[in-house]
Design an enzyme around this catalytic site. Sequence first.
Site, PDB file in Angstrom:
ATOM      1  N   GLU A 101       0.831  -1.208   0.000  1.00  0.00           N
ATOM      2  CA  GLU A 101       0.000   0.000   0.000  1.00  0.00           C
ATOM      3  C   GLU A 101       0.865   1.257   0.000  1.00  0.00           C
ATOM      4  OE1 GLU A 101      -3.394   2.387   2.587  1.00  0.00           O
ATOM      5  OE2 GLU A 101      -2.917   0.317   3.088  1.00  0.00           O
ATOM      6  N   LYS A 231      -8.390 -15.762  15.619  1.00  0.00           N
ATOM      7  CA  LYS A 231      -8.515 -15.248  14.252  1.00  0.00           C
ATOM      8  C   LYS A 231      -9.933 -14.802  13.905  1.00  0.00           C
ATOM      9  CE  LYS A 231      -4.566 -18.047  12.957  1.00  0.00           C
ATOM     10  NZ  LYS A 231      -4.043 -19.217  12.246  1.00  0.00           N
ATOM     11  N   ASP A 306       1.771 -14.608  12.648  1.00  0.00           N
ATOM     12  CA  ASP A 306       0.653 -15.236  11.949  1.00  0.00           C
ATOM     13  C   ASP A 306      -0.261 -14.127  11.442  1.00  0.00           C
ATOM     14  OD1 ASP A 306      -1.655 -16.566  11.134  1.00  0.00           O
ATOM     15  OD2 ASP A 306      -1.474 -18.103  12.690  1.00  0.00           O
ATOM     16  N   HIS A 402      -2.285   9.571  -1.273  1.00  0.00           N
ATOM     17  CA  HIS A 402      -2.407   8.292  -1.972  1.00  0.00           C
ATOM     18  C   HIS A 402      -2.215   8.461  -3.470  1.00  0.00           C
ATOM     19  CE1 HIS A 402      -3.536   5.157   0.949  1.00  0.00           C
ATOM     20  NE2 HIS A 402      -3.904   6.174   1.700  1.00  0.00           N
TER      21      HIS A 402
END
Length: 412
Positions: A101, A231, A306, A402
């Site tokens: 990004e 998760k 993770d 951006h």
Amino acid sequence: MSHEYLIADIVEGRRRLHELPDDLPPEVAATIRRQAVAELTGADLEKVAEYTLDAARASRRHCENFIGATQVPLGVTGPLRIRGRWVDPEEVIYVPMATTEGALVASVNRGCRAIRDAGGAVTRVEDVGITRAPAFRTEGIEQTQGFLDWVRDNEDEIRQVCEATSGYLKLTDIKPQTLGSSIYLRFRFATGDAMGMNMATIACDRVVRDLIEPATGVPCVALSGNYCVDKKPSAVNFLEGRGKKIYAEVELSAEILDQALKTDARSLVEVQYRKNLMGSIAAGSMGYNAHFANVLAAVFLATGQDIAQVVEGAMGVTSVELRGADGVFASVFLPDVPLGVVGGGTALGTQKAALSMLGVSPHPEQPGAGAERLAEILGATVLAGELSLLAAFTSGDLASAHERLGRGQIAS
């Protein structure tokens, strides 16, 4: 010897990707799979073959059907000054961030400048432990009550069986939850410098099979019953914590707000209130923050965590209050961040290098100190990212940044 026959076997369906001869070197096996997949899909996988990974470790410990690697650009932000328990304020911290990004690293870098100008972020970490919650099925209320009484009366024996599976694992508590004929036992473990999910899973499997089921006659339906909660965002993890609870805060003067962040106190407080708080309430979100997930994902990828646990780690609260003469007090709270500095992806070469950049390693005399240092750095980096993004909203710079950094010209 040519391995074309193995490639042909896979392509023509006579052999599956994992059914290669055991004596093949890992690099050769990866090449065979890659070429077969290229033929099956028509994809050009030449770049996938360019990697510095230890193929033996990667294929045997981290990734089945190994064919190569996907590269993610690695940037660095800082210097970041931190006043923590495990990070000295005189240290100069540069934080590795793996991301695709554009503008993310630059934005966090701006937040780091503001924190640095303010003398550093104060950070603290609570190691609340990793959890695993097996699901059991009873015949009804009476058996459920007997089961829970047995667990309570035999907690010492349960602890002994669990802790025998690892020299670093400590069972800290067991919290039951019942719904109808279902019982969930939420085991919580201290796991030293490891994130510890595998350690907790192995311990629970052992104690369920060798002790709880034989002694009670109550079957375990699933080793993970989703009350862990791993998760997935969840209220229980938000309230009780999981892995590490991370706190980071800083006080910024009007001058720092203006010079480093191009904003002012009242504008920053308002955008925090209307975006992070009221907007999150309107959406029913469990993340009262601007973009915890951005920073978590980038640091997790860089350091071998993770990555899926970003889902739970991104829960949390950013706070911005008026303080003093046109200054602000800003803080972040992350209640649920599983991370470690040993095990999993932390042993891979590039991830190990990123951890070394942060001065993070297992502590020889204080198990868990290395992971807490990493958590302190992560908390301060998240705070930097929140400050910069919120300031960009107040100044109207978000879209232009951006456009400039994410869509910039590429030299031919």
